[in-house]
Design a protein around this motif. Structure first.
Motif, PDB file in Angstrom:
ATOM      1  N   GLY A 116       0.824  -1.213   0.000  1.00 43.31           N
ATOM      2  CA  GLY A 116       0.000   0.000   0.000  1.00 43.31           C
ATOM      3  C   GLY A 116       0.852   1.254   0.000  1.00 43.31           C
ATOM      4  O   GLY A 116       2.037   1.226  -0.319  1.00 43.31           O
ATOM      5  N   PRO A 128       4.954   4.289  -1.828  1.00 42.31           N
ATOM      6  CA  PRO A 128       4.409   2.930  -1.950  1.00 42.31           C
ATOM      7  C   PRO A 128       5.333   1.936  -1.247  1.00 42.31           C
ATOM      8  O   PRO A 128       6.551   2.060  -1.340  1.00 42.31           O
ATOM      9  N   VAL A 129       4.733   0.985  -0.548  1.00 39.69           N
ATOM     10  CA  VAL A 129       5.562  -0.019   0.133  1.00 39.69           C
ATOM     11  C   VAL A 129       5.109  -1.423  -0.258  1.00 39.69           C
ATOM     12  O   VAL A 129       3.930  -1.694  -0.446  1.00 39.69           O
ATOM     13  N   ASP A 130       6.100  -2.303  -0.383  1.00 30.31           N
ATOM     14  CA  ASP A 130       5.875  -3.724  -0.664  1.00 30.31           C
ATOM     15  C   ASP A 130       5.586  -4.462   0.628  1.00 30.31           C
ATOM     16  O   ASP A 130       5.879  -3.962   1.719  1.00 30.31           O
TER      17      ASP A 130
END
Lengths: 458, 208
Positions: free
Chosen positions: B113, B164-166
C-alpha cells in the motif's frame, strides 16, 4: 490498448504474458512472493511488487495485496495467467469493481463453467454431447434401463461424493444390483447420504480439446484442436500436440463446430478451451471448459501462426477479432513436452532445490517457454513446471525427431525432471502410430506391459 | 562454510523434508548476506546458522513484525545487513551506526500500500510503547495501522509519507534492547537456548 498491465502470476506464464505486452507496447507490472525475489518475472517486468511470503495463499492468492499493487502502479488491466486466480470468478469481479479490466471472460462465464453440473446442463442445451448420466437412482429397474441404453461399463457415483468413496465400476448387468447396494451403503456411511447416480464409463478415451477465441462483440472462432492424451496417472497432462493424430476429418469438423457452438451458448469472450473425451467408438463427450489460457497454448500458436496471449489482451481492451475462421489453417505439426521438476520413479513427486547448470535446446523448429536459468531456485511452494519445449516441423514424424534431438540437448542439473519419461514416450511405437489414450502412459510406459497383461489375466 | 544447529518441535514431518524445504533455502540466502550469524524461529522450530569467519561484534538487528518473517538475528548490524531482510526497496534503509550490545529491530509492512505518516510522526529518540501506532499503510481505501511490536526507542523512520511499500518492506528501525532484556533474558545467547521437549536434535551439522 491498455497502457499498463499487472500480471497476477509467476513462472513461465508470467514471462509469456510480459513478452506479449512488450510486443504490444504495453507496460508491465509483476508481483512476486518472497520466494521469488530472484525470479525472472520481476526482472523482466517494468515494475515489480512483493506481495507476500512464499505460501501462495498469502502471496499469489492474496487478492487485497494484488489489487493494492495494481492501484499503486496505476494499471488498466490484470492478466491472471493460468492456475492461481485465473478461474476465480470472485477475483474477476473484484478486479472490475476496482476499475481494472480482468483479461479473461466475464465473472458469470467463469462461474458457470466452474460449476460442473451447470456447465454440463448448458452444454447439453447447446447440443454439445455430454457424458450420459442417470439422475438419482430411484429403482433397480430404472437403473437397468439406463445402463442398457448407454451400454456397459458404467460408473456408479454418490451425489455427495468425493475422494472415490461411493464409487463403483460395473461391467455387466449381472453385477449392477450388487454395485448399487455397495455404493449406496458406502456413501451412506461416508456422507450420511446414500443417493447415487450412474454415468457411462469411457474406457481408454482420448483427451482432445478445442481452442476458441471470442471477442466481446459475439464473434467466435476455433483455433484447432490439441491432443492431450499423454497424461500422468493423476490425469495431469505431460505431452500435447496439434493436430490430433488419427482423428477422422468429419469427426474433427464436428468437434470444432461443437466448441464454437458451446462458446456462443454461454456468451463467451476471450480465450477458452473446451475439453472433450473421445471414445474408441468415435463418440465424443464434453468434459469441461477452461476459461483461461492453457499451459499447452504454444503448440496452437506454432501451428496456426497466431499469438493467443496477445489476442487475449487485445480482446480485453475491446478490440474486434480480425482473424476470420477461414484463415485458421494448421501448418505442419507441433508437440510440447512439459519438463517438470518431478521424480518420475516416485510417482512424479515434486522436487525442489537450486538448479545447477541449465542448458536449454534451440535450433530449427524449437521454442522454449521457461523461467529457469543456471543457478535458479526451484521453490517447493509452487507447481513443478520448469520449461515447455515445443518442437515443430512440416510432419508429425519430423516434429518427433526434432523433439528427441531437443531433449538430448537439454540439461537441468540439481533436480529430477520428466525428461526421461518424455524420451521413453517418444520411443514407443504406439505413440509413433498416434494411438494413445488417457491411461496409456500408466499402462504402457510406467508399468511394463507384461505386468499389466498378467494383472488382467491375459 | 556454515555450521548449523537445528531444533524443531513436533515430529510429524521428516527432518529431511525440514532440511530440504526450509534449512537449505535459508542457508543459501544466508550465504549471500554479509551476516555472520543468523537465528530463525518459526512454528516448526528454530535454526541457528553461523559462518566460521570471525565476526566483528557490534550489535544485533532483528527484522520482525511481518508475521511471515521469522525473527532474524544478526551479529553484525549495517545497512547491508538490513538490505538482506528488507528486499528490493529496503535499500532505502540508511546505515545505522549501532552500539555494541544493543538490539535493533525493523518494523516491516504487512500489506502492500501507500505509507502515511502518523500525526505527528514519532521522532528519533522518542520512547515508544508496545502497540503504539507508528504510521499507516493505505490499501484498498483502508488505513492499516502500523503498530510498534514492543516497548522501544525510535531509531529512524525509513519511509516517506506517500511512498508505496511492498510486503515486508522496512518502515521503522527501533531499539528494543531494554524490552528484550527485561522480557527474555534467558533467550540470549542463542547457543545456550534449550530445545523444547520432544525436539529432534541433529547429531552432526547437516551439509548445507
Amino acid at each position: 490498448m491498455f497502457a499498463k498491465v499487472l500480471i497476477a502470476n509467476r513462472g513461465e506464464i508470467a514471462i509469456r504474458v510480459i513478452r506479449a505486452c512488450r510486443e504490444l507496447g504495453v507496460k508491465t507490472v509483476a508481483v512476486f512472493s518472497e520466494a521469488d525475489r530472484q525470479a525472472l518475472h520481476p526482472r523482466f517486468a517494468d515494475e515489480a511488487y512483493c506481495i507476500g511470503p512464499p505460501q501462495t495463499a498469502r502471496s499469489y492468492l492474496n487478492i487485497p495485496n494484488i489489487i493494492s499493487a495494481a492501484e499503486i502502479a496505476g494499471v488498466d488491466a490484470i492478466h491472471p495467467g493460468y492456475g492461481l486466480l485465473s478461474e476465480n470468478a470472485q477475483f474477476a469481479e473484484i478486479c472490475a469493481s476496482h476499475g481494472f479490466k480482468f483479461i479473461g471472460p466475464s465473472p458469470a462465464a467463469i462461474a458457470l463453467m466452474g460449476d460442473k453440473s451447470s456447465a454440463k446442463a448448458h452444454m447439453a442445451d447447446a447440443g454439445v454431447p455430454v457424458i450420459p448420466g442417470s439422475g438419482i437412482v430411484e429403482s433397480e429397474d430404472e437403473a437397468k434401463r439406463f445402463c442398457r441404453e448407454v451400454g456397459y461399463p458404467v460408473l456408479i457415483k454418490a451425489t455427495a461424493g468425493g475422494g472415490g468413496k461411493g464409487m463403483r465400476i460395473v461391467g455387466r448387468e449381472a453385477d449392477l444390483v450388487a454395485g448399487l447396494t455397495a455404493a449406496a451403503g458406502e456413501a451412506q456411511a461416508a456422507f450420511g447420504d446414500g443417493r447415487v447416480y450412474i454415468e457411462k464409463l469411457l474406457v481408454r478415451p482420448r483427451h482432445i480439446e478445442v481452442q476458441v477465441l471470442a471477442d466481446e462483440f459475439g464473434h467466435v472462432i476455433h483455433v484447432g484442436e490439441r491432443d492431450c492424451s499423454v497424461q500422468k496417472p493423476s490425469h495431469q497432462k505431460l505431452l500435447e500436440e496439434t493436430p490430433a493424430p488419427n482423428l477422422d476429418p468429419a469427426m474433427r469438423a464436428e468437434l470444432l463446430a461443437s466448441a464454437v457452438r458451446a462458446a456462443h451458448a454461454v456468451n463467451y469472450a476471450n480465450a477458452g478451451t473446451l475439453e472433450f473425451l473421445v471414445a474408441d467408438d468415435g463418440r465424443y463427450y464434453f468434459m469441461e471448459m477452461n476459461t483461461r489460457i492453457q499451459v499447452e497454448h504454444p503448440v496452437t500458436e506454432v501451428v496456426y501462426g497466431i499469438d493467443l496471449v496477445k489476442w487475449q489482451i487485445r480482446i480485453a481492451a475491446g478490440e474486434r477479432l480480425t482473424v476470420r475462421q477461414e484463415e485458421i489453417r494448421p501448418t505442419g505439426h507441433a508437440i510440447e513436452c512439459r519438463i517438470n521438476a518431478e521424480d518420475v520413479a516416485h510417482g512424479f513427486r515434486p522436487t525442489a532445490g537450486k538448479l545447477g547448470s541449465v542448458i536449454l535446446p534451440g535450433g530449427p523448429g524449437i521454442r522454449v517457454d521457461t523461467h529457469v536459468f543456471s543457478g535458479a531456485e526451484v521453490p517447493p511452494y509452487y507447481d513443478s513446471l520448469l520449461a515447455k519445449i515445443v518442437a515443430s516441423d512440416r510432419t508429425r514424424g519430423g516434429a518427433i525427431v526434432r523433439m528427441r534431438r531437443a531433449l538430448a540437448e537439454t540439461e537441468m542439473q540439481g533436480v529430477e525432471t520428466t525428461i526421461s519419461v518424455h524420451e521413453r514416450v517418444l520411443a514407443m511405437n504406439s505413440f509413433l502410430d498416434g494411438h494413445t489414450h488417457v491411461t496409456w502412459l500408466r499402462e504402457q510406459v510406467l508399468q511394463p506391459p507384461s505386468a499389466v497383461g498378467a494383472a488382467h489375466g491375459r | 562454510m556454515a555450521d548449523s544447529k537445528t531444533s524443531r518441535s513436533g515430529g510429524r514431518q521428516g527432518i529431511g523434508r525440514f532440511l530440504r524445504e526450509y534449512v537449505r533455502p535459508l542457508s543459501e540466502a544466508f550465504a549471500q548476506t554479509p551476516l555472520h550469524e543468523l537465528r530463525v524461529t518459526t512454528e516448526q522450530g528454530s535454526v541457528t546458522l553461523v559462518k566460521r569467519a570471525p565476526a566483528q561484534l557490534a550489535a544485533s538487528i532483528e527484522a520482525t513484525s511481518s508475521p511471515a518473517t521469522a525473527p532474524l538475528e544478526a551479529t553484525r548490524p549495517s545497512a547491508d545487513g538490513m538490505r538482506a531482510f528488507g528486499g528490493r526497496t529496503a535499500s532505502l534503509v540508511p546505515a545505522i551506526n549501532g552500539e555494541a550490545g544493543r538490539t535493533y529491530v525493523t518494523v516491516n509492512a504487512e500489506v502492500v500500500g501507500i505509507f502515511r505518516n502518523a500525526a505527528p510522526p514519532p521522532a528519533p529518540g522518542e520512547a515508544l510503547q508496545s502497540g503504539q501506532v507508528l504510521g499507516y499503510i493505505e490499501a484498498l481505501r483502508l488505513r492499516n495501522e502500523v503498530r510498534c511490536p514492543d516497548d522501544a526507542t525510535l531509531v529512524a523512520q525509513v519511509v516517506l509519507d506517500g511512498q508505496p511499500v511492498d510486503y515486508g518492506e522496512a518502515l521503522f528501525v527501533i531499539d528494543v534492547t531494554h524490552a528484550r532484556a527485561a522480557a527474555a533474558p534467558a533467550e540470549l545467547p542463542p547457543d545456550v537456548q534449550a530445545p523444547p521437549a520432544g525436539d529432534v536434535q541433529l547429531a552432526e551439522p547437516p551439509r548445507l
